[in-house]
Design an enzyme around this catalytic site. Structure first.
Site, PDB file in Angstrom:
ATOM      1  N   ASP A 167     -19.950  90.683  42.618  1.00 25.17           N
ATOM      2  CA  ASP A 167     -19.304  89.601  43.360  1.00 25.17           C
ATOM      3  C   ASP A 167     -18.467  88.802  42.367  1.00 25.17           C
ATOM      4  OD1 ASP A 167     -18.550  87.334  44.684  1.00 25.17           O
ATOM      5  OD2 ASP A 167     -20.533  86.838  45.464  1.00 25.17           O
ATOM      6  N   TYR A 171     -19.990  71.193  54.086  1.00 23.06           N
ATOM      7  CA  TYR A 171     -20.974  70.713  53.114  1.00 23.06           C
ATOM      8  C   TYR A 171     -21.072  69.186  53.105  1.00 23.06           C
ATOM      9  CZ  TYR A 171     -21.085  75.439  51.214  1.00 23.06           C
ATOM     10  OH  TYR A 171     -21.222  76.797  51.060  1.00 23.06           O
ATOM     11  N   TYR A 182     -25.583  82.833  44.907  1.00 21.85           N
ATOM     12  CA  TYR A 182     -24.858  82.383  46.091  1.00 21.85           C
ATOM     13  C   TYR A 182     -23.729  83.377  46.333  1.00 21.85           C
ATOM     14  CZ  TYR A 182     -21.718  79.908  49.186  1.00 21.85           C
ATOM     15  OH  TYR A 182     -20.902  79.591  50.241  1.00 21.85           O
ATOM     16  N   LYS A 202     -10.862  83.949  46.440  1.00 20.51           N
ATOM     17  CA  LYS A 202     -10.519  82.724  45.711  1.00 20.51           C
ATOM     18  C   LYS A 202      -9.196  82.835  44.951  1.00 20.51           C
ATOM     19  CE  LYS A 202     -15.087  80.610  45.567  1.00 20.51           C
ATOM     20  NZ  LYS A 202     -14.806  79.610  46.590  1.00 20.51           N
TER      21      LYS A 202
END
Length: 434
Positions: free
Chosen positions: A247, A29, A156, A276
């Site tokens: 998600d 990014y 996202y 995560k």
């Protein structure tokens, strides 16, 4: 003769770590042409990371939302070290091992709804890829043509191609839009559109699945919506035989105030994606869980009905052990108390700044608080304000990585009240000075 590249890649003792990094690393990014020098971090402890000059930074974004118990947690480190001396990895096709089985046995009972099977992958994007493949092949295995996928605008779900396809079209996907498969995107539900959305879903008979980030759209700008409206969407999906994928890669493991965001729902998803915080931020691991109904659609003498998906490091034993250690910590009463403490502190801060002229919007769910900065223009990931804010907080020893003109605090649960107050004070100063 093999080319000799040793000189080109030999570390230069005259250069510091940042300079060496600039010679050989391509960062995520990041527009590398004009990127700020990357800060060399040499160690972490609790909510802090330290650079090579000894400067301390509060990791207020949990290092991209993964670290839930603090850096270099001694209990997780101990369990990982012990496992390294037993079994570091083994192929997971045709073999199994205790850490993978035990993690599934401990994880499934605490997940919302009736989750029955665990499929291991490497990260959040791959967990989503598996979920999508499960849904599409589920209907194919049943001999039904259902290929439409439903998702939220501004969602996202990751950077692999399937995950990008179900993510809102944005700067993240621009270069690939012509290659992504079609998805129907709907607005976040609210009191004004919920009747339309549920009615619309009831007509989508060819839809295979609906994938959603429960309660919070993370990279889309920390956009938040109410559980009661999501519940109604899930109910409409159930009535229309549309599989649902939660998600929970970002929201899982306590971020929304409960262990999983879907605990706030009456209607539970058919599939859940996790990553995560799964390992406490120690190392990569992804999980896709599903109901027995979905699993059984793949049981057949016909080998074409097999879910042909896997990764070299599927169910890595070290990552599974790190996850088990993280679960041990997560399920302690003091961790839940910390989650509630952070949540309460955020709520007070919200009230203190919500009327400030530069606060365009402020929102909170659980341990996550997001502040949309007023710029006079539309909210944008490419806002020039982003770099100013980022540098401002780094100078004060705080890692806050803005989403354009949106800053958010998403800290490890062990953060102290003093450190939270310091972050709040820095944001108040920024509101006056920037």
């Amino acid at each position: 003769m093999m080319p000799d590249s040793s000189k080109r890649h030999t570390p230069d003792s005259q250069l510091n770590l940042t300079e060496r990094d600039q010679k050989v690393i391509w960062h995520p990014y990041t527009q590398m042409k004009n990127a700020l020098p990357h800060i060399p971090i040499v160690r972490g402890e609790g909510v802090y990371v330290f650079d090579e000059d000894g400067k301390r930074y509060i990791d207020a974004v949990s290092s991209w939302w993964v670290n839930i118990h603090g850096h270099s947690h001694p209990y997780i480190a101990q369990k990982v070290a012990e496992q390294l001396n037993v079994l570091e990895h083994v192929i997971f096709a045709g073999f199994t091992h205790e850490p993978a089985v035990l993690l599934a046995e401990r994880l499934l009972p605490i997940l919302p709804g009736k989750q029955d099977k665990v499929f291991y992958t490497d990260n959040g994007s791959t967990a989503v890829e598996v979920a999508l493949k499960m849904c599409l092949q589920y209907w194919d295995n049943k001999g039904r043509s259902k290929t439409r996928i439903l998702a939220f605008k501004n969602a996202y779900h990751g950077d692999t191609f399937g995950a990008m396809s179900v993510s809102g079209r944005s700067i993240f996907t621009d270069a690939f839009n012509s290659l992504l498969f079609d998805v129907e995107f709907i607005d976040l539900p609210n009191e004004n559109n919920i009747s339309y959305l549920t009615s619309h879903i009831s007509n989508l008979k060819d839809t295979a699945c609906f994938i959603f980030e429960p309660l919070i759209l993370g990279s889309g700008g920390m956009l938040m919506y109410e559980a009661k409206y999501l519940d109604q969407l899930l109910s409409a999906c159930k009535d229309t035989a549309i599989l649902t994928i939660a998600d929970e890669v970002m929201t899982g493991f306590g971020r929304t105030g409960t262990y999983f965001a879907c605990e706030k729902l009456t209607n539970k998803p058919d599939i859940i994606c996790l990553s995560k915080g799964l390992t406490g931020g120690t190392m990569p691991l992804g999980v896709t869980t599903c109901t027995n109904e979905i699993f059984e659609a793949f049981l057949s003498d016909d080998k074409l009905k097999t879910l042909y998906h896997g990764h070299s490091f599927t169910a890595n034993p070290i990552a599974c052990v790190a996850s088990l250690a993280s679960l041990d910590i997560l399920l302690k009463s003091e961790t839940l108390q910390n989650i509630k403490r952070v949540e309460a502190k955020h709520a007070v801060f919200l009230e203190e700044i919500k009327t400030h002229a530069k606060v365009k919007a402020i929102r909170q769910t659980g341990t996550i608080i997001a502040i949309e900065w007023e710029t006079g223009n539309e909210t944008s990931y490419l806002s020039n304000l982003r770099n100013l804010l980022y540098a401002y907080f780094l100078d004060k020893g705080i890692i806050l990585r803005p989403l354009g003109n949106i800053i958010y605090i998403l800290p490890p649960y062990v953060i102290s009240d003093e450190d939270l107050d310091y972050i709040y004070a820095a944001i108040k100063s920024a509101l006056e000075e920037i």
